[in-house]
Design an enzyme around this catalytic site. Structure first.
Site, PDB file in Angstrom:
ATOM      1  N   GLU A   1       0.853  -1.196   0.000  1.00 36.06           N
ATOM      2  CA  GLU A   1       0.000   0.000   0.000  1.00 36.06           C
ATOM      3  C   GLU A   1       0.888   1.246   0.000  1.00 36.06           C
ATOM      4  O   GLU A   1       2.110   1.141   0.160  1.00 36.06           O
ATOM      5  CB  GLU A   1      -0.908  -0.001   1.229  1.00 36.06           C
TER       6      GLU A   1
ATOM      7  N   LYS B   1      -4.697  -2.429  13.813  1.00 35.65           N
ATOM      8  CA  LYS B   1      -4.031  -1.403  14.615  1.00 35.65           C
ATOM      9  C   LYS B   1      -4.573  -1.413  16.041  1.00 35.65           C
ATOM     10  O   LYS B   1      -5.758  -1.571  16.276  1.00 35.65           O
ATOM     11  CB  LYS B   1      -4.177  -0.044  13.934  1.00 35.65           C
TER      12      LYS B   1
HETATM   13  N1  PSU Z   1      -1.163   0.526   9.136  1.00 39.28           N
HETATM   14  C1  PSU Z   1      -0.039   1.225   9.405  1.00 39.28           C
HETATM   15  N2  PSU Z   1      -0.002   2.526   9.011  1.00 39.28           N
HETATM   16  C2  PSU Z   1      -1.021   3.081   8.279  1.00 39.28           C
HETATM   17  C3  PSU Z   1      -2.192   2.323   7.980  1.00 39.28           C
HETATM   18  C4  PSU Z   1      -2.187   1.048   8.440  1.00 39.28           C
HETATM   19  O1  PSU Z   1       0.886   0.703  10.024  1.00 39.28           O
HETATM   20  O2  PSU Z   1      -0.901   4.227   7.882  1.00 39.28           O
HETATM   21  C5  PSU Z   1      -3.282   2.881   7.110  1.00 39.28           C
HETATM   22  C6  PSU Z   1      -3.590   1.818   6.079  1.00 39.28           C
HETATM   23  O3  PSU Z   1      -3.506   2.415   4.811  1.00 39.28           O
HETATM   24  C7  PSU Z   1      -4.991   1.382   6.392  1.00 39.28           C
HETATM   25  C8  PSU Z   1      -5.576   2.660   6.868  1.00 39.28           C
HETATM   26  O4  PSU Z   1      -5.662   0.841   5.282  1.00 39.28           O
HETATM   27  O5  PSU Z   1      -4.539   3.150   7.719  1.00 39.28           O
HETATM   28  C9  PSU Z   1      -6.890   2.458   7.567  1.00 39.28           C
HETATM   29  O6  PSU Z   1      -7.570   3.675   7.658  1.00 39.28           O
HETATM   30  P1  PSU Z   1      -9.091   3.725   8.181  1.00 39.28           P
HETATM   31  O7  PSU Z   1      -9.007   3.314   9.628  1.00 39.28           O
HETATM   32  O8  PSU Z   1      -9.502   5.160   7.981  1.00 39.28           O
HETATM   33  O9  PSU Z   1      -9.869   2.773   7.346  1.00 39.28           O
END
Ligand code: PSU
Ligand code: MN
Length: 304
Positions: A24, A158
């Site tokens: 990503e 996360k």
């Molecule tokens: N994991 C990480 N750093 C990040 C993300 C995930 O270690 O920056 C990012 C990824 O791109 C993931 C996004 O898809 O955060 C999720 O965002 P949201 O919670 O708004 O869906």
């Protein structure tokens, strides 16, 4: 019509059935990691994939063009200012010609699937947020993992999310969740969460067999492989719990909702851990790329 642009390297690798791992771009943008750790993370993830003889396929939208695989000279584009692009934002990023759309897990899986890539690595996936009863906030990452026939390799969801509900949601939408050499769901920058992972796997061939079985059963689902960060690189649970309290309180008092929540909380965890979450995030991303490349190699060997 703007076509998906697959780089020559990735296109050739796919045609020759060589291992390819998609990455990503949100994690490598300023939305995921501070500079210069973001550049370091990108280089280390790419090197880990190449170390297995694999080809990295960074996904992004650049000058309105959806991309799978970018050139070395374009790395600075994804490392610089960018707008976060989840799957539902992709048509907007293309239609409006965004200079840089940093693709989240959901958008990256959408692009990788369109190109025919079978394995994807990230840091920690998005999931069900704490307080979901009020906010309704469930990351589009989960639905995308279920919808595309790709192995996603991550360090769990996360840690500031509701991990138990995230596991329940993955069950509801039918995603096989595998623990890589662990019986416990990893918690991003911490190796353990206290939650059992539904199934354990111990090597890449085992994952490849699971994937082949899914395809043989005409199940188009993705597979989630969760890899714990090492004790040496990870943060102690007490440290992260303390940092989480202040980061989540800051997000609430800032009144943040939607896509802004995750980058804000990640940044505040870095502040509250005096920067220690950053090398942990970097190490786990690199390790996930390494495991993903081993899985891609096993998959390529099993279809050769
Ligand atoms: N994991 C990480 N750093 C990040 C993300 C995930 O270690 O920056 C990012 C990824 O791109 C993931 C996004 O898809 O955060 C999720 O965002 P949201 O919670 O708004 O869906
Ligand atoms: Mn969200």
């Amino acid at each position: 019509m703007t076509q998906l642009l697959v780089s020559d390297e990735v296109g050739t690798a796919l045609a020759e059935r060589r291992p390819v791992v998609a990455l990503e771009s949100t994690i490598f943008s300023h939305l995921g990691l501070p500079s210069p750790s973001n550049a370091d993370a990108l280089e280390r993830c790419i090197a880990a994939i190449r170390g297995h003889g694999g080809d990295p396929a960074v996904t992004a939208v650049i000058d309105g063009v959806p991309r799978v695989g970018i050139e070395q000279h374009e790395h600075e584009r994804v490392l610089g200012p960018a707008r976060k692009a989840a799957a539902r934002d992709l048509p907007v990023a293309v239609g409006q010609g965004w200079p840089v759309g940093a693709t989240t897990v959901s958008a990256s899986l959408t692009l990788a699937a369109a190109a025919g890539v079978e394995v994807f690595a990230t840091g920690g996936i998005g999931g069900v947020h704490r307080g979901v009863e009020q906010s309704g906030d469930i990351s589009a990452d989960l639905g995308a993992i279920a919808a595309h026939p790709i192995v996603t390799v991550c360090a769990g969801a996360k840690v500031f999310l509701d991990l138990a509900r995230t596991l329940e949601h993955l069950e509801t939408i039918g995603v096989p969740v595998l623990g890589w050499r662990t019986d416990e769901l990893p918690a991003f920058t911490t190796p353990t969460s206290g939650l059992p992972v539904p199934h354990r796997v111990d090597d890449a061939d085992e994952v490849a067999r699971v994937v082949r079985a899914a395809r043989a059963l005409h199940m188009p689902t993705g597979v989630l492989v969760t890899v714990p960060v090492s004790e040496a690189d990870g943060l102690a649970k007490a440290d992260i719990d303390a940092a989480l309290g202040s980061a989540l309180a800051a997000a609430t008092s800032a009144g943040l909702t939607g896509a802004a929540v995750t980058p804000f909380v990640l940044e505040h965890i870095a502040i509250a851990t005096e920067g220690r979450s950053v090398p942990a995030n970097l190490a786990l991303a690199e390790q996930n790329a390494d495991v993903a490349a081993a899985i891609a190699r096993a998959l390529a060997a099993s279809t050769a």
